[in-house]
Design an enzyme around this catalytic site. Structure first.
Site, PDB file in Angstrom:
ATOM      1  N   GLU A  61     -13.291 -13.400   0.802  1.00  0.00           N
ATOM      2  CA  GLU A  61     -13.321 -14.850   1.034  1.00  0.00           C
ATOM      3  C   GLU A  61     -12.139 -15.521   0.339  1.00  0.00           C
ATOM      4  O   GLU A  61     -11.417 -14.919  -0.447  1.00  0.00           O
ATOM      5  CB  GLU A  61     -14.616 -15.466   0.496  1.00  0.00           C
ATOM      6  CG  GLU A  61     -15.623 -15.887   1.559  1.00  0.00           C
ATOM      7  CD  GLU A  61     -15.186 -17.074   2.394  1.00  0.00           C
ATOM      8  OE1 GLU A  61     -14.019 -17.544   2.264  1.00  0.00           O
ATOM      9  OE2 GLU A  61     -15.989 -17.535   3.213  1.00  0.00           O
ATOM     10  N   GLU A  73     -29.653 -17.624   0.714  1.00  0.00           N
ATOM     11  CA  GLU A  73     -29.348 -18.125   2.054  1.00  0.00           C
ATOM     12  C   GLU A  73     -30.593 -18.680   2.741  1.00  0.00           C
ATOM     13  O   GLU A  73     -30.797 -18.487   3.943  1.00  0.00           O
ATOM     14  CB  GLU A  73     -28.682 -17.036   2.904  1.00  0.00           C
ATOM     15  CG  GLU A  73     -27.411 -16.490   2.268  1.00  0.00           C
ATOM     16  CD  GLU A  73     -26.724 -15.420   3.099  1.00  0.00           C
ATOM     17  OE1 GLU A  73     -27.133 -15.205   4.259  1.00  0.00           O
ATOM     18  OE2 GLU A  73     -25.766 -14.798   2.585  1.00  0.00           O
ATOM     19  N   ASN A 120     -19.491 -24.274   3.690  1.00  0.00           N
ATOM     20  CA  ASN A 120     -18.189 -23.627   3.805  1.00  0.00           C
ATOM     21  C   ASN A 120     -17.122 -24.692   3.911  1.00  0.00           C
ATOM     22  O   ASN A 120     -17.367 -25.808   4.341  1.00  0.00           O
ATOM     23  CB  ASN A 120     -18.138 -22.659   4.990  1.00  0.00           C
ATOM     24  CG  ASN A 120     -18.258 -21.205   4.531  1.00  0.00           C
ATOM     25  OD1 ASN A 120     -17.393 -20.705   3.829  1.00  0.00           O
ATOM     26  ND2 ASN A 120     -19.355 -20.556   4.908  1.00  0.00           N
ATOM     27  N   ASP A 136     -17.444 -19.934   9.460  1.00  0.00           N
ATOM     28  CA  ASP A 136     -17.244 -19.644   8.041  1.00  0.00           C
ATOM     29  C   ASP A 136     -16.155 -20.580   7.503  1.00  0.00           C
ATOM     30  O   ASP A 136     -16.179 -21.766   7.808  1.00  0.00           O
ATOM     31  CB  ASP A 136     -16.908 -18.159   7.864  1.00  0.00           C
ATOM     32  CG  ASP A 136     -17.382 -17.592   6.529  1.00  0.00           C
ATOM     33  OD1 ASP A 136     -16.986 -18.144   5.492  1.00  0.00           O
ATOM     34  OD2 ASP A 136     -18.144 -16.611   6.520  1.00  0.00           O
TER      35      ASP A 136
END
Length: 291
Positions: free
Chosen positions: A18, A122, A149, A198
């Site tokens: 990421e 989550e 995000n 994302d």
């Protein structure tokens, strides 16, 4: 040779790669592996990588004006010195939410860091967006979601793009010069079967690129939210892109092995690698943060 088709440039086998960011002072790309507790650096001129361990899950890394880095660990925002591999806690905005972790971030033109948190399981709607600038860390007031995000900023810094990943929606919010959020409207919705939006990134033409987790692609949307282009990958989980190189015309993409079983991993041997491709457009010059 760089082509329009994504190619692996650094094999790190990231569980959850990421936060790629091009740092001009280093002429290098930095990114993280959230679940692997690693910070990575890729030097394209030498075609070599280097990594550091982190004390916990690490959501993002951004350059700061003191020559160091700000890093979003699960315990809070830290200063990171690569020379000594040391971390110094600067802010802990969610010490009261031990089930949360940080997930993505960007630097605004004024040096402020915008970053988001999420429920590590989550599930809970406990993810918030924050603005950190010159010692003050303020919750944005945007609605809470499970997985944040972004955010990402328009070229003039007046529009904040932010993503509700599980809701498959990207939103746009007007920003005042002092960072106060204004009206919010839907920018784009990812249709069923196309993966989950994302990390978002803005290019020099003001268009938004988003990784698609589970979607085998990244997409480019124009400033009105109209889909312009899709770039397909040989791996399913693309998390975010960053523009790098001297002219900011190389797109780097982080990917993830998270959620892939042994059969899927055998079919996707490059999952978790850092990729590069020719996006056909330049990115925006990066900013350094003042925390």
């Amino acid at each position: 040779m760089l082509t329009a088709d994504p190619q692996s440039v650094l094999s790190v086998g990231a569980t959850l790669g990421e936060g790629p960011v091009w740092v001009a002072r280093d002429a290098a790309l930095w990114f993280v592996d959230i679940k692997g507790h690693r910070i990575h650096r890729y030097d394209p001129a030498l075609d070599v990588g280097r990594s550091w361990g982190t004390p916990g899950q690490v959501g993002w890394i951004l350059p700061t004006d003191d020559g160091l880095f700000a890093v979003g660990l699960q315990s809070g925002v830290h200063s990171f010195d690569p020379a000594t591999a040391s971390f110094t806690l600067r802010h802990a905005p969610e010490a009261h939410l031990p089930g949360n972790r940080q997930n993505d971030a960007c630097v605004a033109p004024d040096g402020a860091i915008w970053f988001g948190s999420m429920d590590d399981a989550e599930e809970a709607q406990s993810g918030h967006f924050y603005r950190l600038h010159e010692g003050a860390c303020i919750e944005s007031g945007l609605p809470a979601v499970s997985i944040t995000n972004g955010p990402a900023l328009s070229p003039d810094g007046r529009i904040l793009y932010h993503t509700d990943t599980l809701g498959k929606r990207i939103w746009r919010t007007a920003l005042a010069p002092d960072g106060t959020v204004g009206n919010t409207s839907l920018f784009a919705r990812i249709e069923d079967g196309a993966g989950y939006p994302d990390g978002p990134t803005i290019d020099a033409e003001g268009c938004l690129w988003t990784g698609l987790f589970g979607g085998w692609a990244v997409r480019r949307y124009d400033p009105t939210g109209t889909l312009m282009r899709e770039v397909r990958f040989p791996v399913a989980n693309i998390t975010k892109i960053a523009f790098g190189g001297d002219d900011l015309t190389t797109a780097y993409a982080t990917t993830a092995r998270k959620g892939l079983d042994m059969t899927a991993l055998a079919q996707q041997p490059l999952a978790g690698d850092l990729f590069a491709f020719d996006p056909g457009v330049a990115g925006l010059p990066g900013h350094v943060a003042t925390i």
